[in-house]
Design a protein around this motif. Structure first.
Motif: not given
Length: 419
Positions: A51-72
């Motif tokens: 989540x901190x990575x996602x926040x930093x990407x958004x701070x850098x101006x990106x429109x961020x979309x995320x999803x899980x890499x593993x079911x659990x």
């Protein structure tokens, strides 16, 4: 929902407080917002450090979309707390089926990302296979795992790769810390929390002596375990031997192990013929990416009964009365176990900083890179190390002019007389 949101916000706040590299990068990137106008997709284990990575990407101006890499491995409270933030949209749920995971990946791809920061090439493979119409808009991929780099190389071999990819996993700032210290500590910590058993004095069999296996093996030995390594790669096996570990084929190691931890990135590392030789009470856990390293179908086929022994552990009773215990269905023990929180925040601070810095470099230079798997430039890796040292208050020496000249010279006269 309010309690879930509060729990997610609390987790994010704790992670932020222990990720100083991201704090420093966020402060720098907020000024010129270099990723403005870009849609960056992140496929990973969605927990607080991610989540901190996602926040930093958004701070850098990106429109961020995320999803899980593993079911659990995704955490619903963190997902909720991220989805309330501007510039971040996510599709991740904990404890879902493979079919539901595929649906969530497809929803993320609807956003037509221009770059993917991936884990095990999950979203990359999905896009290449199912959304070829999006490929022309993709500037590149940054991959943070051994398994993912292998999968992208396989795509290249099949002629299916139309964009450049950075092998973030191969950078020293990633594999020398995340793989060794992150996997080593988190796998054992969560295994011990889940089992509530002592490791000291036990026979621990570690399948695979790559960087992750190195971390698990050395930290298990530091806790007092007797460690045996299984390997298919002769140099890795020799390295384990020279580091003081016993090295055996799995068929022999199966008969002596109390704990088995797989970290190979391959399938069927523990299978029927191994299970048949295991001691009563053996505990099987996986610290690789996919839940295929331990053949759970073979285990189920050998069992005459099965039950939940404790949260996160299923016991399989064999015909002769022996009980074999499987931890969290063979999924990642450091992320899928009931109390799991993933790698320590300080480690993921570096790993995700490498993903972020690699993404920035790839965004700037993608047009000059051919489709294929490329190393992240060493100066990018070095920058992350320098920022990390700054946050720790650690200073290093600098080369003198004469020392640099010595390193750059090849003539004997230059080497002997700097003047």
């Amino acid at each position: 929902m309010s309690a879930e949101l509060d729990a997610g916000r609390q987790k994010l706040a704790w992670a932020r407080a222990h990720m100083p590299v991201h704090a420093a990068l966020g402060e720098r990137l907020s000024k010129d917002r270099p990723l403005a106008g870009e849609c960056i997709a992140v496929c990973s284990h969605i927990e607080a450090k991610t989540g901190v990575l996602l926040e930093t990407l958004a701070t850098a101006g990106a429109s961020v979309v995320f999803t899980g890499s593993e079911p659990g491995s995704s955490q619903d409270d963190v997902v909720a707390a991220l989805n309330e933030q501007d510039g971040i949209t996510g599709y991740a749920e904990r404890g879902i089926s493979e079919e539901r995971l595929a649906e969530l990946h497809s929803q993320a791809l609807v956003h037509a990302p221009t770059m993917i920061l991936d884990d095990a090439a999950e979203l990359t493979a999905r896009m290449v296979n199912e959304r070829p119409d999006l490929l022309s808009g993709v500037k590149g991929v940054c991959e943070q795992t051994t398994t993912g780099v292998q999968r992208i190389q396989a795509m290249l071999g099949d002629g299916a790769l139309s964009f450049p990819a950075y092998a973030v996993n191969h950078t020293p700032m990633k594999h020398e810390f995340d793989n060794i210290h992150g996997t080593g500590e988190s796998a054992l910590t969560n295994l011990l929390l889940t089992t509530n058993l002592l490791l000291a004095g036990k026979q621990v069999v570690v399948a695979g002596y790559g960087d992750c296996g190195v971390g698990v093996a050395h930290k298990a030995r530091a806790l007092g375990a007797q460690v045996t390594i299984t390997e298919i790669e002769p140099r890795a096996a020799l390295r384990a031997h020279m580091n003081g570990f016993a090295v055996l084929p799995m068929l022999e190691a199966a008969a002596i192990g109390d704990f088995f931890i797989t970290v190979t990135g391959n399938r069927d590392v523990i299978r029927r013929e191994h299970i048949e030789r295991m001691q009563d009470g053996a505990i099987l856990a996986n610290a690789g990416h996919f839940n295929v390293e331990i053949n759970s179908a073979d285990l189920a086929d050998l069992a005459v009964a099965r039950r939940q022994a404790r949260p996160g552990i299923e016991a399989f009773e064999l015909a002769d009365g022996r009980q074999i215990n499987l931890v969290c269905e063979g999924r990642l023990v450091n992320l899928a176990a009931p109390t799991a929180m993933g790698h320590p925040a300080e480690v993921m601070d570096q790993t995700f900083a490498m993903q972020l810095m690699a993404a920035l470099h790839l965004f700037t230079n993608h047009s000059s890179l051919k489709p294929g798997v490329h190393p992240v430039p060493d100066d990018v890796d070095r920058q992350v190390a320098e920022i990390k040292l700054e946050t720790l208050g650690i200073q290093t020496d600098q080369l003198t002019t004469e020392q640099q000249r010595f390193l750059d010279s090849w003539r004997a006269s230059d080497l002997l007389d700097p003047d």
